[in-house]
Design an enzyme around this catalytic site. Structure first.
Site, short mmCIF file in Angstrom:
data_model
loop_
_atom_site.label_atom_id
_atom_site.label_comp_id
_atom_site.label_asym_id
_atom_site.label_seq_id
_atom_site.Cartn_x
_atom_site.Cartn_y
_atom_site.Cartn_z
N GLU A 136 -0.44 -1.60 5.95
CA GLU A 136 0.21 -1.76 4.41
C GLU A 136 1.28 -3.09 4.49
OE1 GLU A 136 0.87 1.12 1.78
OE2 GLU A 136 1.16 -0.31 0.11
N ASN A 177 -0.10 -4.98 -1.95
CA ASN A 177 -0.24 -4.25 -3.12
C ASN A 177 -0.46 -5.24 -4.21
OD1 ASN A 177 0.74 -1.35 -2.87
ND2 ASN A 177 1.92 -2.38 -1.30
N GLU A 233 -4.69 -3.11 -2.72
CA GLU A 233 -4.25 -1.69 -3.14
C GLU A 233 -3.91 -1.60 -4.76
OE1 GLU A 233 -1.26 0.39 -1.07
OE2 GLU A 233 -2.24 0.33 0.81
N ASP A 276 -4.23 3.16 -4.97
CA ASP A 276 -2.95 3.68 -4.69
C ASP A 276 -2.42 4.71 -5.20
OD1 ASP A 276 -0.88 3.44 -2.89
OD2 ASP A 276 -0.17 1.63 -3.40
N GLU A 323 -0.90 9.14 2.02
CA GLU A 323 0.27 8.28 2.42
C GLU A 323 1.65 9.30 2.49
OE1 GLU A 323 0.80 5.27 -0.09
OE2 GLU A 323 0.45 6.30 -2.01
#
Ligand code: C2E
Ligand code: MG
Ligand code: MG
Length: 579
Positions: A357, A416, A448, A478, A535
């Site tokens: 990520e 993201n 995400e 997410d 996560e």
């Protein structure tokens, strides 16, 4: 055909909503500019005196073309947005709307309650008026006179139509006069803001939300025991109160609000945050005092134990610091101070790397290493997030290409996407362009999207996600479990990967019910053929627990913290046996 009607200030912030539509969801406190593509046109109009009204064509963010009519009402603007078939209808339609949205009694009848319902009634009337379009020429003249009269009534009454409290502008004027005339006394400005008010509207409906605001206004009016106290509802659920200072004031006001909310008949735990600006010496203008009181309230948002906060020097310094940081964001981006860190995503069982990520870090020459939580919310507010995200996505594409060119093992990078990025119509095009420019395939870039970006009215977001998915991008949801409608989101959004929120995981350890919910979420994802990645995995116990319930992929400190690209490549991509 008739769409949206609201009264806003010259910045575009909605002060009073008259008629809302799903297409145009700007409610009180929000900015109408966000609805349109060509905001500058609107800015231009909002800086002029338009007492005769101006109508222009504008494009909504959805690219739909509409007509916008702007009319000055003293320092406010009446905004009407509608789509019509033929231009000939325009003048009549505008006149009819103007006539229908205001009847002088609406504001005057009942200071606390009926305004809202009257407006609802007027909305239905509006639709009827619309139907009788063409037949009403004779009536038009009379109606227009009523409108002109109404304009003066608004100004005279200075009342918020929902609660009957003072309008923000009237509050500023009266509060400023009180402060000036009582230079020898000390005052406090108190900001009251209901936590999670959006949930009340979403879950129980706007009527219930409005009722709560009216009832809170009544509760606050109880504080008015002398002629120096003024109260306003400035924005949606934000109230300001000016009060003469007493030793026990903060506790008293706080108790009143807590008692009110705790006993409020809604099946939901209601809380308000209270922020205070103590106007000991009156060097600031009242509007800035209110800003500071609100800032104090915001400083304890989400903090369960804190009920109120008083604006102090530390907050002042933080505010200046934040401002200073924000002032340097553009040059920092140009200089390359933002770094993309990578955090590994792995198979729990084997530790095998399945992706990374991308998490941004700001390495500021003056302020040092700054974490995303310290600047992303501010960038989301001021709109800079899109420029930063474009930069991060491009950097990730660059990394992927470099790895390929150097013959390093490649793997997908997840980036993201902020919910604010979705307001930019160029978003899908930019992602597609980056992929082409760097000669990548879309499945190498995972996107995400935080679960909370997806709210009830997000038809537009859904369309963009569907398009990106058709293009071949992998969509990851997410922070699953952090919102309050996770199941809705899961059932409506076409996603490939679900990232379980780390907070969800932390709470699961001690709570059996949570564990069950978590287990079901994992099974549900399985049934929907959605991959699950947990996560925030920090311990071996957490990893074992996840594996047991059928979650096989994870990201977290246990496997690796976010690190620079260089460290990531050395540690995971080039040393044999580590990947
Ligand atoms: P996120 O996307 O949910 O990222 C995961 C966050 O959890 C990261 O925080 C990461 O460092 C942290 N984390 C990972 N493993 C663990 C762990 O085992 N324990 C704990 N306690 N935390 C862990 P970070 O880097 O501070 O980022 C915070 C949030 O900021 C991100 O949450 C994301 O929403 C946002 N963000 C970060 N980079 C970007 C970006 O480039 N663009 C946008 N729009 N948002 C970003
Ligand atoms: Mg993320
Ligand atoms: Mg996350």
């Amino acid at each position: 055909m008739i769409g949206y009607a609201a009264i806003c200030d010259h910045h575009g912030y909605v002060k009073r909503m008259i008629r809302n539509t799903a297409l145009l969801p700007a409610v009180e406190g929000q900015n109408i500019r966000n609805l349109f593509l060509e905001e500058e046109k609107l800015d231009d109009l909002l800086s002029q005196d338009l007492s005769y009204g101006v109508s222009i064509r504008m494009k909504l963010r959805t690219e739909k073309e509409v007509f916008l009519t702007v009319l000055s009402l003293d320092s406010s603007y009446l905004i009407l947005v509608y789509s019509i078939q033929s231009l000939e209808q325009l003048p009549q339609l505008v006149e009819l709307i103007l006539a229908a949205i205001h009847v002088p009694e609406v504001i005057g009848q009942d200071p606390y309650g009926t305004g809202y319902y009257e407006i609802q009634k007027l909305n239905s009337q509006l639709i009827n008026y619309q139907r009788s379009l063409g037949k009403s020429n004779a009536r038009l003249q009379t109606l227009l006179e009523e409108v002109r009269e109404a304009k003066y009534t608004i100004e005279e009454l200075e009342q918020d139509t929902l609660t009957g409290l003072l309008t923000e502008k009237a509050f500023y004027a009266k509060a400023a006069a009180v402060l000036e005339q009582n230079a020898d006394k000390t005052f406090d400005v108190i900001a009251v803001d209901i936590e999670q008010f959006k949930i009340v509207n979403d879950v129980f409906g706007t009527k219930t939300g409005d009722r709560l605001l009216i009832d809170l206004a009544i509760c606050l009016l109880d504080l008015k025991t002398n002629e120096w106290t003024y109260i306003t509802r400035a924005r949606a659920d934000t109230f300001f109160v000016l009060l003469p200072h007493t030793k026990t004031l903060y506790e008293e006001v706080n108790k009143k609000i807590v008692d009110f909310l705790e006993n409020y008949p809604l099946p939901m735990r209601l809380q308000a945050k209270m922020g205070i600006y103590h106007a000991g010496n009156k060097e600031l203008i009242i509007a800035r005092m209110c800003d500071r009181a609100l800032m104090a309230a915001e400083s304890i948002k989400g903090n369960y134990n804190a009920k109120y906060a008083v604006f102090d020097n530390a907050m002042h310094d933080k505010m200046l610091q934040e401002q200073k940081i924000i002032n340097t964001m553009v040059e920092s981006l140009n200089r390359g101070d933002f770094c993309v860190y990578l955090q590994p995503k792995v198979v729990i069982e084997t530790g095998e790397l399945i992706g990374a990520e991308a998490l941004v870090r700001w390495i500021h020459p003056e302020f040092g290493f700054i974490m995303p939580s310290d600047f992303i919310p501010a960038f989301e507010k001021n709109g800079f997030i899109y420029s930063l995200d474009l930069y991060v996505w491009k950097k990730c594409c660059e990394m992927l290409r470099d790895w390929k060119q150097k013959g390093i093992r490649t793997l997908p990078i997840s980036v993201n996407i902020s919910r604010i990025d979705f307001y930019h119509e160029s978003l899908p095009g930019m992602l597609i362009e980056f992929i082409r420019e760097y000669d990548l395939s879309p499945e190498e870039l995972h996107l995400e999207i935080t679960e909370t970006a997806y709210t009830k009215d997000s038809g537009q977001l859904l369309a963009i996600i569907e398009r990106l998915r058709r293009e071949g991008f992998i969509i990851e949801m997410d922070d699953f479990g952090s919102g309050y409608s996770s199941l809705n989101t899961l059932s409506e959004l076409p996603i490939d990967v679900m990232k379980l929120d780390l907070k969800f995981l932390n709470q699961a350890e001690q709570n059996l019910r949570r564990q069950k919910v978590l287990e079901c979420a994992v099974h549900l994802a399985d049934a929907l053929q959605v991959q699950v990645i947990a996560e925030g995995v920090e311990t071996k116990e957490q990893a074992a627990f996840l594996k047991n319930m059928g979650c096989f992929h994870a990201q977290g400190y246990l496997y690796g913290r976010p690190m620079s690209e260089e460290t990531f490549v050395t540690r995971y991509l080039t040393v044999p046996g580590r990947d």
